[in-house]
Design a protein around this motif. Structure first.
Motif, PDB file in Angstrom:
ATOM      1  N   LEU A  35      -1.050   3.156   7.325  1.00 37.65           N
ATOM      2  CA  LEU A  35      -1.781   4.369   6.741  1.00 37.65           C
ATOM      3  C   LEU A  35      -3.387   4.334   6.714  1.00 37.65           C
ATOM      4  CD1 LEU A  35       0.845   5.025   3.921  1.00 37.65           C
ATOM      5  CD2 LEU A  35       0.709   6.184   6.195  1.00 37.65           C
ATOM      6  N   SER A  36      -3.704   3.164   7.102  1.00 35.97           N
ATOM      7  CA  SER A  36      -5.326   2.807   7.067  1.00 35.97           C
ATOM      8  C   SER A  36      -5.801   3.293   5.662  1.00 35.97           C
ATOM      9  CB  SER A  36      -6.004   3.772   8.133  1.00 35.97           C
ATOM     10  OG  SER A  36      -5.416   3.718   9.517  1.00 35.97           O
ATOM     11  N   GLU A  37      -5.168   2.497   4.792  1.00 36.35           N
ATOM     12  CA  GLU A  37      -5.487   2.507   3.327  1.00 36.35           C
ATOM     13  C   GLU A  37      -6.568   1.760   3.223  1.00 36.35           C
ATOM     14  OE1 GLU A  37      -4.186   4.739   0.889  1.00 36.35           O
ATOM     15  OE2 GLU A  37      -2.633   5.459   2.190  1.00 36.35           O
ATOM     16  N   VAL A  38      -7.288   2.027   2.101  1.00 35.07           N
ATOM     17  CA  VAL A  38      -8.541   1.119   1.718  1.00 35.07           C
ATOM     18  C   VAL A  38      -8.517   0.382   0.308  1.00 35.07           C
ATOM     19  CG1 VAL A  38     -10.149   2.085   3.084  1.00 35.07           C
ATOM     20  CG2 VAL A  38      -9.620   3.275   0.827  1.00 35.07           C
TER      21      VAL A  38
ATOM     22  N   GLY B 143       2.191  -3.864   5.311  1.00 38.38           N
ATOM     23  CA  GLY B 143       2.567  -3.014   6.722  1.00 38.38           C
ATOM     24  C   GLY B 143       2.233  -1.576   6.546  1.00 38.38           C
ATOM     25  N   ALA B 144       2.628  -0.932   5.348  1.00 36.76           N
ATOM     26  CA  ALA B 144       2.256   0.512   4.801  1.00 36.76           C
ATOM     27  C   ALA B 144       0.741   0.605   4.866  1.00 36.76           C
ATOM     28  CB  ALA B 144       3.050   1.014   3.744  1.00 36.76           C
ATOM     29  N   PHE B 145       0.189  -0.277   4.054  1.00 36.02           N
ATOM     30  CA  PHE B 145      -1.238  -0.450   4.000  1.00 36.02           C
ATOM     31  C   PHE B 145      -2.017  -0.202   5.212  1.00 36.02           C
ATOM     32  CE2 PHE B 145      -5.373  -2.804   3.419  1.00 36.02           C
ATOM     33  CZ  PHE B 145      -5.799  -2.080   2.315  1.00 36.02           C
ATOM     34  N   TYR B 146      -1.536  -1.060   6.129  1.00 36.10           N
ATOM     35  CA  TYR B 146      -2.188  -1.258   7.430  1.00 36.10           C
ATOM     36  C   TYR B 146      -1.844   0.270   8.258  1.00 36.10           C
ATOM     37  CZ  TYR B 146      -2.017  -2.313  12.648  1.00 36.10           C
ATOM     38  OH  TYR B 146      -2.126  -2.105  13.908  1.00 36.10           O
TER      39      TYR B 146
END
Ligand SMILES: [Zn+2]
Length: 422
Positions: free
Chosen positions: A309-312, A304-307
């Motif tokens: 924050l638009s992390e890669v 959820g946090a990865f999504y």
């Protein structure tokens, strides 16, 4: 007359989530007997079900719990363990919808911080909120999780940072058990961010955490574990280590937010201290994974946090698999980086964003989530475990991770009592 069982549920297909040769640890055509809030027995239907049913105070044909199935003609529904959301921050004041709006209208993080946003804004709002307000909003958030079949939630403090507010957050979290059919495990996350009163003095704040806050919280039994945000923008490994050793002196198990934004070597430190879990771990180095395998530390994935924050950078899933490190999955429900009130969506994100298999995602929200909290009494369907169970009108357990907002349990049992469904 005394009965051997309180309840027998029959006509179910069981996804036991036990380690097993068969996918999902499935047990086809079984009945389950419950007694005193626990699973008493798993009974193959070809055995003398008639005899067993006579020994139960109440008997439930699971097919009758499925809507539009009055005659019980559908295939047997699936029974799964109750879900465990092993990483949330769901007690907090206010929310950050305005900030979300500002950001999407082009405001920078600096603009937002200057207007009192970000984590400091949440700390301010949480400090100002009284117990009743914090509780009412936390109930609403936790209820969303429960509606999806979550029966255990871990809740962290960390938006008060001063002792009063941290204590209030932990008390509010624990009291959710009186309002919802859920077990709560609390975690003291004093080392989450640096409060204004310790600006430029992180070591001074760690002194306060170790010398005042943590000993008091431990003495009042307010926390089941201690967590640290070990990161370039959080606390250093040496500060993290001070909190770890203080927590261990007070007999509290450890968890840690590590390697979310950089490889700070927090996971190796957590493994050295035998932490229950390391959480986020997008930047975890492959070469550090054997340390986790050796210490039995669970890798908690937070898509959820990865999504949000638009992390890669993705966590090293293949290497974790290769070393048999158990992977759990959680919502990280929080106002800043993961306002995600859905464990089922977290499972879908774990599959789509991190390439978990649906079975790994389900195990991540049941058996492995239990391990991430040091709980050995739940997370699988097995005689002797808590009767925290969910019933689903699905053809295969993979549907739960496959579909987005497609399913709610047909019934939920918390410690043997039916708390949802007809
Ligand atoms: Zn978190």
């Amino acid at each position: 007359m005394s009965y051997q069982y309180d309840t027998v549920i029959y006509n179910v297909r069981i996804a036991s989530m036990q380690d097993s040769e068969v996918p999902y640890g499935e047990l086809l055509s079984h009945a389950i007997a419950l007694k005193d809030g626990k699973i008493a027995a798993l009974i193959p239907s070809d055995d003398s079900l008639g005899e067993i049913v006579k020994q139960a105070k109440s008997v439930i044909d699971a097919t009758t719990l499925i809507p539009q199935n009055e005659g019980g003609t559908l295939k047997h529904p699936w029974l799964l363990p109750g879900f465990i959301d092993c990483h949330t921050h769901l007690v907090y004041g206010g929310n950050r919808a305005e900030e979300f709006e500002m950001r999407l209208q082009g405001a920078s993080y600096v603009d937002i911080a200057q207007r009192g946003g970000g984590i400091k804004g949440t700390v301010e709002k949480t400090r100002c909120a009284d117990e009743r307000t914090l509780l009412n909003t936390a109930i609403k958030r936790a209820k969303r999780l429960c509606e999806e079949g979550v029966t255990t939630i871990e809740v962290k403090s960390g938006y008060g940072l001063d002792l009063d507010t941290e204590v209030r957050m932990l008390r509010v979290a624990k009291s959710l058990e009186q309002h919802l059919p859920v077990s709560i495990k609390t975690t003291y996350l004093g080392a989450h961010a640096l409060p204004n009163e310790f600006a430029e003095d992180a070591d001074g704040y760690i002194d306060f955490v170790c010398e005042k806050a943590l000993p008091y919280i431990a003495s009042q039994n307010l926390a089941d574990a201690v967590d640290v945000f070990c990161e370039t923008i959080g606390f250093s490994t040496s500060q993290t280590e001070r909190v770890f050793s203080c927590a261990q002196e007070h007999g509290l198990p450890l968890k840690a937010h590590v390697e979310q934004l950089s490889d700070s070597k927090g996971a190796v430190l957590a493994a050295k201290y035998g932490a229950l879990s390391v959480d986020h771990i997008e930047y975890l180095a492959d070469s550090d994974i054997p340390h986790l395998a050796q210490s039995g530390t669970v890798a908690v994935l937070l898509p959820g946090a990865f999504y949000y924050l638009s992390e890669v950078q993705k966590p090293p899933i293949d290497a974790l698999r290769a070393h048999n490190v158990p992977m759990a999955l959680a919502t990280d429900f929080n106002p800043g980086s993961s306002p995600l009130a859905s464990i089922l969506t977290a499972m879908n994100m774990g599959c789509v964003l991190f390439q978990l298999t649906p079975e790994e995602a389900l195990r991540g929200a049941t058996a492995h989530a239990a391990s991430a909290l040091g709980l050995h009494d739940r997370g699988v369907i097995e005689a002797g475990k808590l009767a925290d169970l969910t019933l689903w009108d699905i053809e295969t357990p993979a549907e739960l991770a496959y579909c987005i907002n497609g399913h709610r349990p047909a019934a939920v049992f918390k410690e043997g009592k039916q708390v949802q469904g007809r």
